[in-house]
Design a protein around this motif. Structure first.
Motif, PDB file in Angstrom:
ATOM      1  N   LEU A  28      -5.201   0.869  -8.684  1.00  0.00           N
ATOM      2  CA  LEU A  28      -5.882   1.367  -7.491  1.00  0.00           C
ATOM      3  C   LEU A  28      -6.846   0.335  -6.919  1.00  0.00           C
ATOM      4  O   LEU A  28      -6.977   0.213  -5.691  1.00  0.00           O
TER       5      LEU A  28
ATOM      6  N   PHE B 153      -3.054   4.668  -3.450  1.00  0.00           N
ATOM      7  CA  PHE B 153      -3.757   5.687  -2.674  1.00  0.00           C
ATOM      8  C   PHE B 153      -2.784   6.568  -1.901  1.00  0.00           C
ATOM      9  O   PHE B 153      -3.041   7.765  -1.713  1.00  0.00           O
TER      10      PHE B 153
ATOM     11  N   PHE C 110     -13.590   7.382  -3.228  1.00  0.00           N
ATOM     12  CA  PHE C 110     -12.130   7.431  -3.160  1.00  0.00           C
ATOM     13  C   PHE C 110     -11.649   8.662  -2.388  1.00  0.00           C
ATOM     14  O   PHE C 110     -10.531   8.678  -1.870  1.00  0.00           O
TER      15      PHE C 110
ATOM     16  N   ASN D 215      -6.461   0.696   2.198  1.00  0.00           N
ATOM     17  CA  ASN D 215      -7.361   1.622   2.881  1.00  0.00           C
ATOM     18  C   ASN D 215      -8.006   0.972   4.093  1.00  0.00           C
ATOM     19  O   ASN D 215      -8.076   1.568   5.172  1.00  0.00           O
TER      20      ASN D 215
ATOM     21  N   TYR E 132      -6.736  -1.182  -2.993  1.00  0.00           N
ATOM     22  CA  TYR E 132      -7.799  -0.708  -2.111  1.00  0.00           C
ATOM     23  C   TYR E 132      -7.703  -1.305  -0.707  1.00  0.00           C
ATOM     24  O   TYR E 132      -8.073  -0.659   0.278  1.00  0.00           O
TER      25      TYR E 132
END
Length: 281
Positions: A196, A76, A102, A203, A200
């Protein structure tokens, strides 16, 4: 009026980034950031609805849609790097940010790095609070097995993201999940999405940073949310009000891809919101 929509590419550090653009460049700009496993095509009807009055720009991230792929693992942070350089490459100086799925982690990274760019925020089923993480989302984030993550890349799962929580299946175009899966099934693309998926959790670790930006900057904010989302729950929408108490919140009886079913209700809200923002400086 129906706008002309231009389909363009720009080179960003050797990656050929595809994007859609419509509308007068002097009008308030909306940067549309898509979700998983989709691309800018998810905004086609919204662009048709608003592109006669506002400047809309919708890129495909590296490893998605018509864009090229990055060398090495996709994270990300690297998606946000590309979007930041894309914004500069196409000359966007001030814009509202549409963050979906996203697009939340990509867009909030950009907002924290370059707050001077952001005139406003449209949040649609994009989480920045642990309140909104469903059990399905928590399991997805906790997983560190590549084979398990690859199980989310099937047509059945892609289709379920559109159908779960929707109230009228006849309003869901099968073109959405069919095109998503086409791109997902291209050589090397599933490995990118697994990268991805395993990233995650980065995030969630940044949620406090994004919340601090929201508290400090208090950007004009419109929140539109599908309450039937099996990934990001309605609590995630309401949580934004803790940090941006003046945000405008609308929750709809639909699912994750809320625009598929509720565009006639959501598009006028976005138009009214953009109409209150300054034109590009």
């Amino acid at each position: 009026m129906i706008p002309n929509v231009f389909h363009r590419h720009v080179d960003v550090d050797g990656v050929r980034v595809f994007y859609r653009e419509a509308g007068p460049v002097a009008a308030p700009t909306l940067l549309l950031l898509h979700g998983f496993p989709s691309a800018s095509h998810q905004f086609r009807r919204l662009i048709d609805a608003l592109g006669d009055r506002f400047h809309l720009v919708a890129p495909d991230y590296p490893g998605f849609g018509h864009s090229g792929d990055l060398d090495g693992p996709h994270t990300f942070d690297r998606l946000a790097d590309t979007v930041e350089k894309f914004v500069d490459a196409v000359g966007l100086r001030r814009f509202a940010l549409y963050a979906f799925d996203f697009g939340g982690p990509v867009g909030f990274r950009l907002a924290v790095r370059r707050p001077e760019l952001i005139t406003g925020l449209v949040v649609q089923n994009a989480n920045a609070y642990t309140d909104g993480l469903s059990e399905n989302a928590r399991a997805f984030i906790a997983n560190d097995d590549r084979e398990v993550a690859a199980g989310f890349m099937t047509l059945a799962f892609t289709k379920s993201q559109y159908e779960d929580g929707a109230t009228d299946p006849a309003l869901l175009s099968p073109d959405g999940w069919t095109l998503d899966q086409h791109f997902l099934d291209l050589p090397g693309r599933q490995d990118i999405q697994v990268d991805l998926a395993l990233d995650y959790r980065s995030n969630v670790a940044r949620y406090p940073e994004w919340q601090e930006w929201l508290r400090t900057a208090k950007p004009p904010t419109l929140i539109v949310w599908g309450r039937g989302d099996a990934i990001f729950t309605e609590d995630g929408a309401k949580a934004y009000l803790r940090d941006v108490p003046d945000a405008e919140l609308h929750v709809f009886d639909t699912g994750h891809f809320a625009l598929e079913e509720k565009l006639p209700e959501i598009a006028p809200l976005i138009a009214a919101f953009l109409g209150r923002l300054p034109e590009n400086a």
